[in-house]
Scaffold this motif. Sequence first.
Motif, PDB file in Angstrom:
ATOM      1  N   THR A  67      -7.383   5.774   5.690  1.00  0.00           N
ATOM      2  CA  THR A  67      -7.633   4.379   5.664  1.00  0.00           C
ATOM      3  C   THR A  67      -7.602   3.773   7.084  1.00  0.00           C
ATOM      4  N   GLU A  68      -8.171   5.004   8.094  1.00  0.00           N
ATOM      5  CA  GLU A  68      -8.580   4.650   9.575  1.00  0.00           C
ATOM      6  C   GLU A  68      -9.401   3.219   9.634  1.00  0.00           C
ATOM      7  N   SER A  72      -4.450  -4.487   8.295  1.00  0.00           N
ATOM      8  CA  SER A  72      -2.935  -4.752   7.811  1.00  0.00           C
ATOM      9  C   SER A  72      -2.961  -4.623   6.446  1.00  0.00           C
ATOM     10  N   PRO A  73      -3.203  -3.372   5.897  1.00  0.00           N
ATOM     11  CA  PRO A  73      -3.228  -2.987   4.789  1.00  0.00           C
ATOM     12  C   PRO A  73      -2.304  -3.264   3.776  1.00  0.00           C
ATOM     13  N   ILE A  74      -2.185  -3.577   2.442  1.00  0.00           N
ATOM     14  CA  ILE A  74      -1.312  -3.519   1.397  1.00  0.00           C
ATOM     15  C   ILE A  74      -1.982  -3.140   0.073  1.00  0.00           C
ATOM     16  N   ILE A  75      -1.099  -1.932  -0.496  1.00  0.00           N
ATOM     17  CA  ILE A  75      -1.952  -1.166  -1.498  1.00  0.00           C
ATOM     18  C   ILE A  75      -1.236  -1.785  -2.762  1.00  0.00           C
ATOM     19  N   PHE A  76      -2.003  -2.090  -4.010  1.00  0.00           N
ATOM     20  CA  PHE A  76      -1.754  -2.357  -5.230  1.00  0.00           C
ATOM     21  C   PHE A  76      -2.019  -1.261  -6.190  1.00  0.00           C
ATOM     22  N   PHE A  77      -1.293  -1.150  -7.284  1.00  0.00           N
ATOM     23  CA  PHE A  77      -1.750  -0.092  -8.141  1.00  0.00           C
ATOM     24  C   PHE A  77      -1.752  -1.221  -9.626  1.00  0.00           C
ATOM     25  N   LYS A  78      -2.680  -0.863 -10.292  1.00  0.00           N
ATOM     26  CA  LYS A  78      -2.636  -1.269 -11.760  1.00  0.00           C
ATOM     27  C   LYS A  78      -2.142  -0.017 -12.608  1.00  0.00           C
ATOM     28  N   PRO A  79      -0.995  -0.029 -13.091  1.00  0.00           N
ATOM     29  CA  PRO A  79      -0.451   1.212 -13.798  1.00  0.00           C
ATOM     30  C   PRO A  79      -0.947   1.236 -15.225  1.00  0.00           C
ATOM     31  N   TYR A 118      -6.484   1.470  -8.061  1.00  0.00           N
ATOM     32  CA  TYR A 118      -5.810   0.847  -6.922  1.00  0.00           C
ATOM     33  C   TYR A 118      -6.736   0.119  -6.178  1.00  0.00           C
ATOM     34  N   TYR A 119      -6.032  -1.121  -5.352  1.00  0.00           N
ATOM     35  CA  TYR A 119      -6.855  -2.072  -4.799  1.00  0.00           C
ATOM     36  C   TYR A 119      -5.897  -2.115  -3.402  1.00  0.00           C
ATOM     37  N   ILE A 120      -6.850  -2.202  -2.586  1.00  0.00           N
ATOM     38  CA  ILE A 120      -6.225  -2.272  -1.022  1.00  0.00           C
ATOM     39  C   ILE A 120      -6.816  -3.462  -0.405  1.00  0.00           C
ATOM     40  N   PHE A 121      -5.802  -4.521   0.039  1.00  0.00           N
ATOM     41  CA  PHE A 121      -6.144  -5.682   0.752  1.00  0.00           C
ATOM     42  C   PHE A 121      -5.789  -5.653   2.138  1.00  0.00           C
TER      43      PHE A 121
END
Length: 275
Positions: A67-68, A72-79, A118-121
Amino acid sequence: MVFIMANYGANIYNSKGYKIAGIGVDIPFTLRSSGQITDANFTNFDSGVVNPGGDVRGTISVARPATEGFNSPIIFFKPINSTSRVGVTSLGGIQDRSHKDHWLIFKWSNLSITGLQYYIFDRWNNPNTGDYGMRIRDEKNTVTFDSNWPLMDLRDVIWMETGFPNWGRISGESNVTNISTKATGDLALSVPNPRTYASTSYVYYTETGWVNGSNVQVSVVPFRISSGGVGNQNNTYLRSSRTQVMIANVAHLPKTYNPISFRAISSYDSAQIGG
């Protein structure tokens, strides 16, 4: 003499009443990457991991996303189900922003993951735009909001109080706690500042969460082994604080968007992970 200056322009508020665009507001979180994670992205290292109930569960299983360049990343997962639980931490122990390119993702090595979404915002100047909509610029002519951006649609934040849940009382596959009941939907979860739990077997765990039907649940996954024990911090959290589970609606987002790559891990020293 007092000068009173009027603010001109447009302010945009979300359904919770928070201003997400306008004067004095940072660029909002928008989607920067999405894709799928599978077992093939993880590398196993034999560390004799046991769960809070004392049952041997196998090895440390870790993946390192690249993720270089993220801000200010925040990672979400859809289980998908309980076997797709993963925890995210960094070389700094928590997802502090100084280690934004050093994330590590952990899972139970004996539980298979197939296509975990996954979703990275990130706060970034998303290049997405369109022929219609509204765009806001700052005094430097930099776009700070575009209605065409794939915005983070945060639906809820659930706070877990200090010391809750107590994983030491739960064993086997039952190390799961319901923390809320929500309407079903296309939801993804993030635990952006996970706590570390230490067991009597010298194993450190990091928190994780997922949606099971209408239930929001939290659990733990192993990420570190201590050769010398954890002193008097057995069956307890190393950081006595509140933590949170963030829930986002991802129905409007693409499942594959600038997907990240994963680095090969040839060796793993759990001592590099802070508590």
